[in-house]
Write an enzyme that holds these catalytic residues in place. Structure first.
Site, PDB file in Angstrom:
ATOM      1  CG  ASP A 192      -0.218  -0.102   2.514  1.00 56.29           C
ATOM      2  OD1 ASP A 192       1.021  -0.319   2.496  1.00 56.29           O
ATOM      3  OD2 ASP A 192      -0.875   0.038   3.565  1.00 56.29           O
ATOM      4  CG  HIS A 220      19.486   4.967 -19.793  1.00 57.22           C
ATOM      5  ND1 HIS A 220      18.389   4.803 -20.596  1.00 57.22           N
ATOM      6  CD2 HIS A 220      19.964   6.193 -20.092  1.00 57.22           C
ATOM      7  CE1 HIS A 220      18.219   5.883 -21.355  1.00 57.22           C
ATOM      8  NE2 HIS A 220      19.171   6.740 -21.067  1.00 57.22           N
ATOM      9  CG  ASP A 255      22.929  12.157 -17.154  1.00 55.83           C
ATOM     10  OD1 ASP A 255      22.288  13.170 -16.800  1.00 55.83           O
ATOM     11  OD2 ASP A 255      22.747  11.585 -18.248  1.00 55.83           O
ATOM     12  CG  ASP A 288      19.611  15.884 -18.528  1.00 54.35           C
ATOM     13  OD1 ASP A 288      20.440  15.241 -17.865  1.00 54.35           O
ATOM     14  OD2 ASP A 288      19.124  15.476 -19.600  1.00 54.35           O
ATOM     15  CG  HIS A 320      23.857   9.146 -26.607  1.00 60.80           C
ATOM     16  ND1 HIS A 320      24.059  10.503 -26.659  1.00 60.80           N
ATOM     17  CD2 HIS A 320      24.820   8.662 -25.774  1.00 60.80           C
ATOM     18  CE1 HIS A 320      25.079  10.827 -25.873  1.00 60.80           C
ATOM     19  NE2 HIS A 320      25.570   9.732 -25.337  1.00 60.80           N
ATOM     20  CG  HIS A 352      16.975  15.385 -24.275  1.00 62.82           C
ATOM     21  ND1 HIS A 352      16.503  16.143 -23.223  1.00 62.82           N
ATOM     22  CD2 HIS A 352      18.057  14.716 -23.786  1.00 62.82           C
ATOM     23  CE1 HIS A 352      17.251  15.916 -22.145  1.00 62.82           C
ATOM     24  NE2 HIS A 352      18.216  15.072 -22.464  1.00 62.82           N
ATOM     25  CG  HIS A 386      14.186  12.534 -22.414  1.00 59.43           C
ATOM     26  ND1 HIS A 386      14.325  11.183 -22.388  1.00 59.43           N
ATOM     27  CD2 HIS A 386      15.412  13.033 -22.077  1.00 59.43           C
ATOM     28  CE1 HIS A 386      15.567  10.857 -22.049  1.00 59.43           C
ATOM     29  NE2 HIS A 386      16.242  11.971 -21.854  1.00 59.43           N
ATOM     30  CD  GLU A 388      22.075  14.277 -23.336  1.00 60.98           C
ATOM     31  OE1 GLU A 388      22.536  13.365 -22.632  1.00 60.98           O
ATOM     32  OE2 GLU A 388      20.909  14.661 -23.279  1.00 60.98           O
ATOM     33  CE1 TYR A 438      28.598   7.449 -22.491  1.00 62.64           C
ATOM     34  CE2 TYR A 438      28.112   7.568 -24.845  1.00 62.64           C
ATOM     35  CZ  TYR A 438      27.987   8.078 -23.570  1.00 62.64           C
ATOM     36  OH  TYR A 438      27.255   9.223 -23.353  1.00 62.64           O
ATOM     37  NE  ARG A 495      25.244  11.223 -20.561  1.00 64.36           N
ATOM     38  CZ  ARG A 495      25.258   9.945 -20.207  1.00 64.36           C
ATOM     39  NH1 ARG A 495      25.785   9.045 -21.006  1.00 64.36           N
ATOM     40  NH2 ARG A 495      24.744   9.567 -19.051  1.00 64.36           N
ATOM     41  CD  GLU A 547      22.559  15.909 -20.286  1.00 64.65           C
ATOM     42  OE1 GLU A 547      22.876  15.044 -19.434  1.00 64.65           O
ATOM     43  OE2 GLU A 547      21.465  15.924 -20.872  1.00 64.65           O
TER      44      GLU A 547
HETATM   45  N1  GLY Z   1      19.647  11.949 -18.121  1.00 67.38           N
HETATM   46  C1  GLY Z   1      18.885  11.686 -19.262  1.00 67.38           C
HETATM   47  C2  GLY Z   1      19.479  12.282 -20.441  1.00 67.38           C
HETATM   48  O1  GLY Z   1      20.571  12.805 -20.370  1.00 67.38           O
HETATM   49  O2  GLY Z   1      18.882  12.331 -21.467  1.00 67.38           O
HETATM   50 MN    MN Z   2      19.931  14.677 -21.299  1.00 68.78          MN
HETATM   51 MN    MN Z   3      21.407  13.641 -18.653  1.00 65.79          MN
END
Ligand code: GLY
Ligand code: MN
Ligand code: MN
Length: 435
Positions: free
Chosen positions: A35, A239, A256, A267, A346, A350, A357, A381, A385, A403, A405
């Protein structure tokens, strides 16, 4: 309440022109286990137009009703329940509190929604997300259809909010920009603290705790998404969210994370050495990603596109990979066949806003990328890798993940980096790690 009211006014102008009705439903409450519920987070569209954060609520905006242009549905007051879970705005206070024309109990939604759909030409509503909400809406439409022999009509078009409300959300107003700036500042402070916290022997979750501490103690409601604290080879998992490994001497740490402040996300990604010094191999990979990121920011301005920015990143990445021998062959072929994707799988950007996103179309027509305009916020970003196993890379590069970003606001003159508060040059990162 004024920003919410002015957004409703802007939307209503269009609804009046199109003889349309728009319907927005609250996010569902979700059970986590037994619950115990997940932290409640209102649906972004509903919040954008009302500022209401209560579950079990809905908004109708009507371009055809003679007096009730904005109609809110809320849970009725319930003193017994409110002892347990806190006060509700209630039906009586909702119109004044939220500036709408009228409010009803959400129990009346089933009866009121068909009335409001009657005689509208178009219905703007989201379908396909939550089956019970689809049934509710399609049921109301069916009820309205059933009344067609009484001289009424019903909407013959259902329009996805992406074509209407999300077009508005894509271009941020002043309040949204200011809130995102603040979210970015808090997130930057969290990243700095995580950098200082890092040292061989620490666990990834200790850095996560440093981020959470700063976010919450600066008033952010929550993380905008599950934070990634990925050390060593974990940094090559895009991820990775377990965040439980022990940092080793010689590791890079990829963080991240961003907070959500008053419903707006930041982000940020940064990558730094656990022991405060980049190794020569780490430095080479880092410099490629940084060069790509800086080139992309430089290219971000009104009129360009997310695809064009990504293309610029791919060129810099391809040059860097050729330079350090991770790719061989002809540059043109690498770009044409996207061979860099084995290390950079990637995309570069975004939209960023209430959702990390964020909503908004990237392509307005098939394969026609939309030009950037002032007020849009996007991430930049790039990353690299290098797989831990296999023979794609020389030993020295294996297991490195980087990365970088930032969150970038498109301005009339070019852009403004909202997340400049976290260092990213090699010298500045090393200095920040030393505290
Ligand atoms: N942390 C999600 C992205 O960078 O898109
Ligand atoms: Mn991002
Ligand atoms: Mn991110």
């Amino acid at each position: 309440m004024e920003p919410f009211a002015s957004r409703r006014r802007a939307l209503l102008e269009r609804l009046v022109r199109e003889r349309a009705v728009a319907f927005f439903r609250s996010a569902p409450e979700l059970l986590r286990n037994a619950d115990t519920e997940h932290d409640y987070r209102q649906d972004s569209d509903l919040y954008y137009l009302t500022g209401l954060d209560e579950p079990d609520s809905a908004l109708i905006l009507s371009g055809i009703h003679p007096e009730h242009r904005s109609v809110l549905f809320v849970r009725p007051r319930d003193p017994e329940r409110e002892i347990w879970v806190g006060a509700r705005v209630g039906v009586d206070d909702a119109p004044k509190r939220f500036g709408v024309d009228v409010a009803y109990s959400v129990a009346e939604l089933g009866a009121k929604l068909p009335e409001h759909l009657q005689n509208a030409r178009r219905l703007i509503a989201r379908l396909g997300r939550e089956p019970s909400q689809d049934r509710e809406l399609l049921g109301a439409l069916e009820t309205t259809r059933g009344r067609s022999r009484t001289g009424t009509t019903w909407p013959t078009e259902i329009v996805d909010p992406v074509a209407v409300v999300h077009e508005m959300r894509l271009v941020k107003d002043d309040v949204e920009i200011e809130t995102t700036r603040a979210a970015a500042r808090i997130s930057a402070e969290g990243h700095l603290r995580a950098m200082r916290e890092a040292a061989p022997g620490k666990r990834e979750f200790e850095l996560e705790a440093a981020l959470s501490f700063v976010f919450r103690s600066r008033g952010a409601a929550r993380h905008a998404f599950q934070p990634i604290v990925a050390s060593g080879p974990n940094a090559t998992v895009l991820h990775y969210v377990r965040n439980d490994r022990t940092l080793l001497d010689g590791d890079l740490v990829l963080v991240d994370a961003g907070c959500e402040l008053d419903y707006y996300a930041a982000d940020i990604s940064r990558t730094f050495p656990a022991n405060g010094r980049f190794s020569p191999a780490q430095r080479r990979i880092y410099e490629i990603v940084l060069a790509a990121q800086l080139a992309a920011i430089e290219a971000t301005r009104p009129g360009t596109t997310v695809d064009a920015i990504h293309q610029r990143v791919c060129e810099v990445i391809a040059d860097g990979l050729l330079d350090c021998g991770l790719l061989t062959g002809a540059r043109a072929e690498i770009l044409e066949k996207q061979l860099y994707k084995r290390f950079f799988p990637h995309r570069t950007s975004h939209w960023l806003g209430m959702d990390v996103h964020d909503v908004g179309r990237y392509y307005v027509e098939p394969h026609v990328n939309r030009p950037l305009a002032p007020g849009m916020i996007l991430t930049i970003e790039p990353g690299l890798y290098i797989p831990t196993t296999g023979d794609l890379a020389r030993e020295e590069f294996r297991g490195i993940g980087v990365r970088i970003e930032d969150d970038v606001l498109v301005t009339p003159a070019g852009n403004e980096v909202l997340t400049g508060g976290v260092p990213k040059s090699i010298d500045d990162v090393e200095a920040a790690c030393r505290g």
